[in-house]
Design a protein around this motif. Structure first.
Motif, mmCIF file in Angstrom:
data_model
loop_
_atom_site.group_PDB
_atom_site.id
_atom_site.type_symbol
_atom_site.label_atom_id
_atom_site.label_comp_id
_atom_site.label_asym_id
_atom_site.label_seq_id
_atom_site.Cartn_x
_atom_site.Cartn_y
_atom_site.Cartn_z
ATOM 1 N N ARG A 39 3.180 14.032 -3.153
ATOM 2 C CA ARG A 39 3.705 15.277 -3.659
ATOM 3 C C ARG A 39 2.454 15.941 -4.135
ATOM 4 N NH1 ARG A 39 6.845 12.839 -8.838
ATOM 5 N NH2 ARG A 39 5.184 11.259 -8.627
ATOM 6 N N ALA A 40 1.281 15.680 -4.066
ATOM 7 C CA ALA A 40 0.297 16.610 -4.439
ATOM 8 C C ALA A 40 -0.302 17.241 -3.318
ATOM 9 C CB ALA A 40 -0.900 15.705 -4.985
ATOM 10 N N LEU A 41 -0.287 16.317 -2.149
ATOM 11 C CA LEU A 41 -0.829 16.966 -0.773
ATOM 12 C C LEU A 41 0.130 17.742 -0.059
ATOM 13 C CD1 LEU A 41 -2.985 14.021 0.376
ATOM 14 C CD2 LEU A 41 -3.918 16.360 -0.678
ATOM 15 N N CYS A 42 1.593 17.298 0.059
ATOM 16 C CA CYS A 42 2.515 17.767 0.780
ATOM 17 C C CYS A 42 3.465 18.734 0.209
ATOM 18 C CB CYS A 42 3.184 16.487 1.581
ATOM 19 S SG CYS A 42 2.060 15.529 2.453
ATOM 20 N N GLY A 43 3.946 18.334 -1.080
ATOM 21 C CA GLY A 43 5.189 18.694 -1.855
ATOM 22 C C GLY A 43 6.352 17.805 -1.980
ATOM 23 N N GLU A 44 7.238 18.165 -2.951
ATOM 24 C CA GLU A 44 8.282 17.535 -3.238
ATOM 25 C C GLU A 44 9.090 17.194 -1.768
ATOM 26 O OE1 GLU A 44 10.289 14.873 -5.664
ATOM 27 O OE2 GLU A 44 8.659 16.152 -6.186
ATOM 28 N N GLY A 45 9.509 15.857 -1.580
ATOM 29 C CA GLY A 45 10.543 15.550 -0.535
ATOM 30 C C GLY A 45 9.600 15.312 0.901
ATOM 31 N N TRP A 46 8.461 15.527 0.744
ATOM 32 C CA TRP A 46 7.787 15.269 2.141
ATOM 33 C C TRP A 46 7.098 13.810 2.096
ATOM 34 C CZ3 TRP A 46 6.826 19.223 5.864
ATOM 35 C CH2 TRP A 46 7.429 20.477 5.679
ATOM 36 N N ARG A 47 6.728 13.519 3.491
ATOM 37 C CA ARG A 47 6.049 12.144 3.386
ATOM 38 C C ARG A 47 4.754 12.269 4.164
ATOM 39 N NH1 ARG A 47 9.437 7.614 3.060
ATOM 40 N NH2 ARG A 47 11.467 7.716 2.675
ATOM 41 N N LEU A 48 3.561 11.848 3.864
ATOM 42 C CA LEU A 48 2.332 11.681 4.212
ATOM 43 C C LEU A 48 2.129 10.835 5.250
ATOM 44 C CD1 LEU A 48 -0.382 13.160 3.986
ATOM 45 C CD2 LEU A 48 -0.849 11.221 2.372
ATOM 46 N N PHE A 49 1.649 10.945 6.435
ATOM 47 C CA PHE A 49 1.114 9.889 7.597
ATOM 48 C C PHE A 49 0.002 10.591 7.987
ATOM 49 C CE2 PHE A 49 1.252 8.283 11.695
ATOM 50 C CZ PHE A 49 1.427 6.884 11.400
ATOM 51 N N GLY A 50 -0.964 10.042 8.128
ATOM 52 C CA GLY A 50 -2.476 10.497 8.541
ATOM 53 C C GLY A 50 -2.615 11.741 7.890
ATOM 54 N N VAL A 51 -2.933 12.536 8.643
ATOM 55 C CA VAL A 51 -3.479 13.802 8.009
ATOM 56 C C VAL A 51 -2.201 15.064 7.888
ATOM 57 C CG1 VAL A 51 -5.843 13.637 8.583
ATOM 58 C CG2 VAL A 51 -4.238 14.721 10.375
ATOM 59 N N LYS A 52 -1.040 14.505 8.414
ATOM 60 C CA LYS A 52 0.144 15.461 8.399
ATOM 61 C C LYS A 52 1.301 15.227 7.431
ATOM 62 C CE LYS A 52 -0.288 16.242 13.357
ATOM 63 N NZ LYS A 52 0.400 15.919 14.851
ATOM 64 N N CYS A 53 1.981 15.993 7.022
ATOM 65 C CA CYS A 53 3.232 15.669 6.246
ATOM 66 C C CYS A 53 4.451 16.224 6.831
ATOM 67 C CB CYS A 53 3.288 16.958 5.027
ATOM 68 S SG CYS A 53 1.558 16.912 4.005
ATOM 69 N N TYR A 54 5.407 15.190 6.640
ATOM 70 C CA TYR A 54 6.646 15.176 7.169
ATOM 71 C C TYR A 54 7.888 15.436 6.285
ATOM 72 C CZ TYR A 54 3.593 13.633 11.155
ATOM 73 O OH TYR A 54 2.610 13.395 11.971
ATOM 74 N N TYR A 55 8.773 16.331 6.791
ATOM 75 C CA TYR A 55 9.939 16.511 5.991
ATOM 76 C C TYR A 55 11.209 15.805 6.833
ATOM 77 C CZ TYR A 55 14.030 18.707 3.549
ATOM 78 O OH TYR A 55 15.339 18.781 2.981
ATOM 79 N N PHE A 56 12.124 14.912 6.369
ATOM 80 C CA PHE A 56 13.039 14.506 7.096
ATOM 81 C C PHE A 56 14.544 15.049 6.284
ATOM 82 C CE2 PHE A 56 9.787 11.406 7.886
ATOM 83 C CZ PHE A 56 9.947 10.974 9.230
#
Length: 235
Positions: A97-114
């Protein structure tokens, strides 16, 4: 003669009065053996059985104690592992949540939204751009495995050949040759993906997705860009 008779008589009297000696047919005395009674033998057998039972009880007690100790130790270890995993999940959630935002998932250095909603490919690309990202660009097997493990049905990805048929480009204008990985579905007896099927859309299938309506998300399919699917954004 009188003396010899007295000796014989004395000897005969001794044999007659000794109840523990019996003579065999040769006339020689045989002493009877003293055998233990049935009561004494039974007592000894019962004592042996009681001793065996006591030893067995001691062994069972030791085994039960060790089992109880082992169970308690395993239970404590399990509780400790569960607690650590719970802490790690909370930490991961906070970081995401701190790095990507609400509802996003962190993997490696990227953030993903499904996404939970469904849009066509053009609208999906526009939505991802509004969030500060873009439709996902897949550049490794690890990334593909991560995405397919979280996408349990078909999702749009940022790959298309809208400009030139057969020349597939990512939304950042990179070609498949530049990214170096492809995961198109391969059939055994028919044409592999992408097959540009035109039965549903005369313009063909010009946009790519993880999976389709019947197969898993570990492979890519081309599809009509007009179809509504869930989508994956990346930033």
């Amino acid at each position: 003669m009188k003396m010899e008779y007295e000796l014989f008589e004395a000897s005969g009297d001794k044999t007659h009065h000794d109840s523990t000696d019996v003579s065999d047919r040769s006339g020689w005395p045989i002493r009877e053996k003293n055998h233990p009674s049935h009561k004494e033998a039974l007592t000894a057998a019962l004592g042996l059985l009681l001793l065996c039972a006591l030893v067995a009880l001691c062994v069972l007690g030791i085994l039960y104690h060790n089992k109880g100790v082992s169970y308690e130790a395993l239970s404590e270890q399990y509780s400790s592992v569960v607690e650590r995993l719970s802490v790690q999940e909370r930490i991961t959630d906070v970081c995401q949540r701190a790095l990507c935002g609400e509802g996003w998932r962190l993997f490696g250095v990227k953030c993903y939204y499904f996404s939970t909603d469904k849009l066509n490919w053009i609208m999906s690309r526009a939505y991802c751009a509004e969030t500060g990202g873009h439709l996902v660009i897949i550049t490794s097997r690890d990334e593909q495995d991560f995405l397919s493990s979280h996408a349990h049905e078909t999702h749009w990805i940022g790959l298309n050949d809208l400009e030139t048929e057969g020349k597939w480009m990512w939304v950042n204008n990179q070609t498949l040759t530049e990214t170096g990985v492809t995961f198109w579905y391969k059939r055994t007896d028919e044409q592999h993906e992408p097959d540009n099927w035109r039965q549903e859309d005369e313009s063909g299938e010009n946009c790519a997705a993880l999976g389709n309506e019947s197969l898993g998300t570990d492979v890519w399919f081309d599809a009509s860009c007009l179809k509504k699917k869930k989508y994956i954004c990346e930033k």
